[in-house]
Design a protein around this motif. Structure first.
Motif: not given
Length: 77
Positions: A9, A23, A35
């Motif tokens: 991330q 995620i 994702a």
């Protein structure tokens, strides 16, 4: 060594500021993730280019440290 979801991330957010990122660890092993990346910067780009931008953000870790990433990209509604 597997990649942590927060590392994925952070890398995406650094390359695509302002993106909303979700995620999900699909297998619980730190190697298989999904994702969802939503960014205004994707507007007007073909889906392939949107995905390429996310993969570029991961700096070559796909297929190595990060084994699999199921990717969904979108622009804000």
């Amino acid at each position: 060594m597997p990649m942590a979801a927060d590392e994925i991330q952070s890398m995406i957010l650094a390359a695509i500021p302002g993106a909303r990122i979700e995620i999900t660890d699909l297998a619980g092993d730190g190697d298989h993730y999904a994702a969802r990346v939503v960014s205004e910067s994707f507007r007007g780009l073909p889906r392939v280019r949107q995905h390429q931008r996310v993969y570029e953000a991961l700096g070559g870790r796909m297929g190595g440290v990060l084994h699999a990433l199921q990717l969904t990209t979108a622009t804000p509604a």
